[in-house]
Design a protein around this motif. Structure first.
Motif, PDB file in Angstrom:
ATOM      1  N   ASP A 141      -1.746   4.262   4.111  1.00 61.81           N
ATOM      2  CA  ASP A 141      -1.629   3.078   4.969  1.00 61.81           C
ATOM      3  C   ASP A 141      -2.756   2.987   6.002  1.00 61.81           C
ATOM      4  O   ASP A 141      -2.509   2.690   7.172  1.00 61.81           O
ATOM      5  N   ASP A 175      -2.167   1.251   0.272  1.00 63.79           N
ATOM      6  CA  ASP A 175      -2.412   0.348   1.406  1.00 63.79           C
ATOM      7  C   ASP A 175      -3.641   0.806   2.199  1.00 63.79           C
ATOM      8  O   ASP A 175      -3.678   0.706   3.427  1.00 63.79           O
ATOM      9  N   ASN A 234       1.317  -1.910  -2.149  1.00 63.04           N
ATOM     10  CA  ASN A 234       1.518  -3.356  -2.288  1.00 63.04           C
ATOM     11  C   ASN A 234       0.320  -4.152  -1.777  1.00 63.04           C
ATOM     12  O   ASN A 234      -0.112  -5.131  -2.382  1.00 63.04           O
ATOM     13  N   HIS A 235      -0.259  -3.729  -0.645  1.00 64.76           N
ATOM     14  CA  HIS A 235      -1.346  -4.517  -0.068  1.00 64.76           C
ATOM     15  C   HIS A 235      -2.640  -4.469  -0.883  1.00 64.76           C
ATOM     16  O   HIS A 235      -3.508  -5.317  -0.684  1.00 64.76           O
ATOM     17  N   HIS A 238       3.319   5.021  -3.089  1.00 63.19           N
ATOM     18  CA  HIS A 238       3.378   4.108  -1.956  1.00 63.19           C
ATOM     19  C   HIS A 238       4.818   3.626  -1.768  1.00 63.19           C
ATOM     20  O   HIS A 238       5.171   2.467  -2.017  1.00 63.19           O
ATOM     21  N   HIS A 279       3.862   3.714   3.007  1.00 51.91           N
ATOM     22  CA  HIS A 279       4.494   2.396   3.077  1.00 51.91           C
ATOM     23  C   HIS A 279       5.308   2.163   4.346  1.00 51.91           C
ATOM     24  O   HIS A 279       5.285   1.079   4.909  1.00 51.91           O
ATOM     25  N   GLY A 316       3.804  -2.514   6.441  1.00 50.01           N
ATOM     26  CA  GLY A 316       3.726  -1.651   5.267  1.00 50.01           C
ATOM     27  C   GLY A 316       3.048  -2.390   4.159  1.00 50.01           C
ATOM     28  O   GLY A 316       3.316  -2.264   3.032  1.00 50.01           O
TER      29      GLY A 316
HETATM   30 ZN   LIG Z   1       2.973  -0.828   1.896  1.00 55.23          ZN
END
Ligand SMILES: [Zn+2]
Length: 377
Positions: free
Chosen positions: A42, A94, A127-128, A248, A287, A377
């Motif tokens: 992250d 991330d 996810n990002h 993640h 995350h 997150g």
């Molecule tokens: Zn995330």
């Protein structure tokens, strides 16, 4: 042949000295081989050191620390690596996305360049990573200036792409292949023998619900534990002595800790841990933006380690795996989170030069539009 001669000599010796056999000397086990895994998660393009961050200790005392910034992070990682021949640096996703203007305005190209400089080797997608779509993420890996978004790529300098390897075991494209390799292997040739670590990288299965539909078009996100377990035989067949999962997804704690606690851990990582194959001994998570180190608790599993380094490069996790070089068995492992910066680590000069270059490029833009930031997150 040699074995036969040794056997013959042994037989002779036994015959000649049967009456005065020396007491058996216990075989001395070889010293364990230590592998260092440096981990964070992250990072979210946080290239610059933010204003001092206020932290609260368990006793309620509050104080401010200077932490984060990629020049501090790189310096801290270099310091942690000193004296360790067998070391690898990984991230649990991330790394880009939801980033400050200095990175976001340049499609996170400077963050990829910064990760190359600090020696990142394996990075699971989060996810990002999908915020700007699969094609743009593939450009992050491969480099080049092809345009997949509204913004102009390579606005400051050419973009060579990531020297580290993206891993995406549970992100499947329309043709059934994963968008990036599912696994990676790193072999450490030590004087006592070779040790091989297998890595599996993945994002949370709920990624599609966290990203705009255009970002995940044509992609499906599979169950974490099922995907990871199915990869274990392949990694073992390729010689992995243990398996590290870069995932993640993570946990949360009821109270602030300085990054090395685990008491009361809860969250979405727990049901995943309960289903993981025991061959997956070490889990680098992310995350949630919480920092923790969990050592073999009932939730995590006996002998298993679960870590997270919080967010934004504020912490780095120093994981140590100790192997018996003869049997290749993982004997023990431990980890600790260190606070990055805080006056203890200097700044890496090449990272600082990179950050300064993009900081001066973004200054006129930043004065026109305040930085959009903030991430959950
Ligand atoms: Zn995330």
């Amino acid at each position: 042949m040699i074995r036969r001669i040794v056997a013959a000599l042994a037989a002779l010796g036994l015959g000649a000295c049967a009456a005065r056999v020396a007491p058996p000397t216990p075989s001395v086990p070889a010293a364990p081989v230590e592998i260092q895994v440096l981990a964070f998660n992250d990072f979210h393009g946080n290239l610059q050191t933010p204003d001092p961050v206020e932290v609260a200790e368990l006793d309620g005392a509050r104080h401010k620390i200077v932490t984060g910034g990629v020049a501090h992070l790189a310096a801290a990682l270099s310091e942690l690596r000193a004296g360790h021949a067998n070391t690898v640096t990984v991230s649990a996703g991330d790394t880009i996305g939801a980033s400050p203007l200095i990175s976001a305005n340049y499609l996170d190209e400077p963050t990829i360049a910064a990760m190359n400089l600090l020696g990142l080797e394996f990075n699971s997608v989060g996810n990002h990573e999908f915020d700007r779509g699969g094609d743009e993420l593939k450009r992050m890996q491969a480099g080049g200036c092809a345009k997949f978004t509204r913004r102009k790529p390579c606005a400051v300098e050419p973009f060579a792409g990531a020297r580290f390897r993206y891993l995406a075991a549970n992100v499947v494209q329309a043709d059934g292949s994963t968008i990036f390799p599912a696994t990676g292997l790193k072999r450490f040739d030590t004087p006592a023998g070779a040790i091989t670590i297998g890595f599996i990288g993945m994002t949370l299965k709920g990624t599609a619900s966290l990203v705009t539909p255009s970002g995940v078009k044509g992609l499906s996100f599979k169950d974490e534990a099922e995907t990871a377990n199915a990869l274990v035989p392949r990694l073992k067949a390729h010689g992995a002595d243990t398996i590290v999962l870069l995932i993640h997804q993570g946990g949360k704690l009821p109270k602030f800790t300085t990054g090395n606690g685990c008491e009361g851990l809860y969250g979405e990582i727990l049901p995943i841990l309960g289903k993981l194959d025991p061959a997956i001994t070490t889990i680098v998570s992310g995350h949630t933006h919480w920092a923790y180190v969990c050592r073999g608790t009932p939730q995590v599993g006996a002998g298993r380690l679960l870590t997270s380094a919080g967010k934004y490069g504020y912490f780095a996790t120093d994981v140590r795996l100790r192997f018996d070089p003869a049997s290749h068995r993982l004997l023990s492992q431990d980890a600790r989170n260190i606070v990055v910066g805080n006056g203890e680590h200097g700044e890496d000069a090449s990272e600082k030069a990179l950050v300064d270059r993009y900081a001066s490029a973004v200054t006129p833009i930043a004065s026109r539009c305040p930085a959009p930031r903030g991430s959950t997150g």
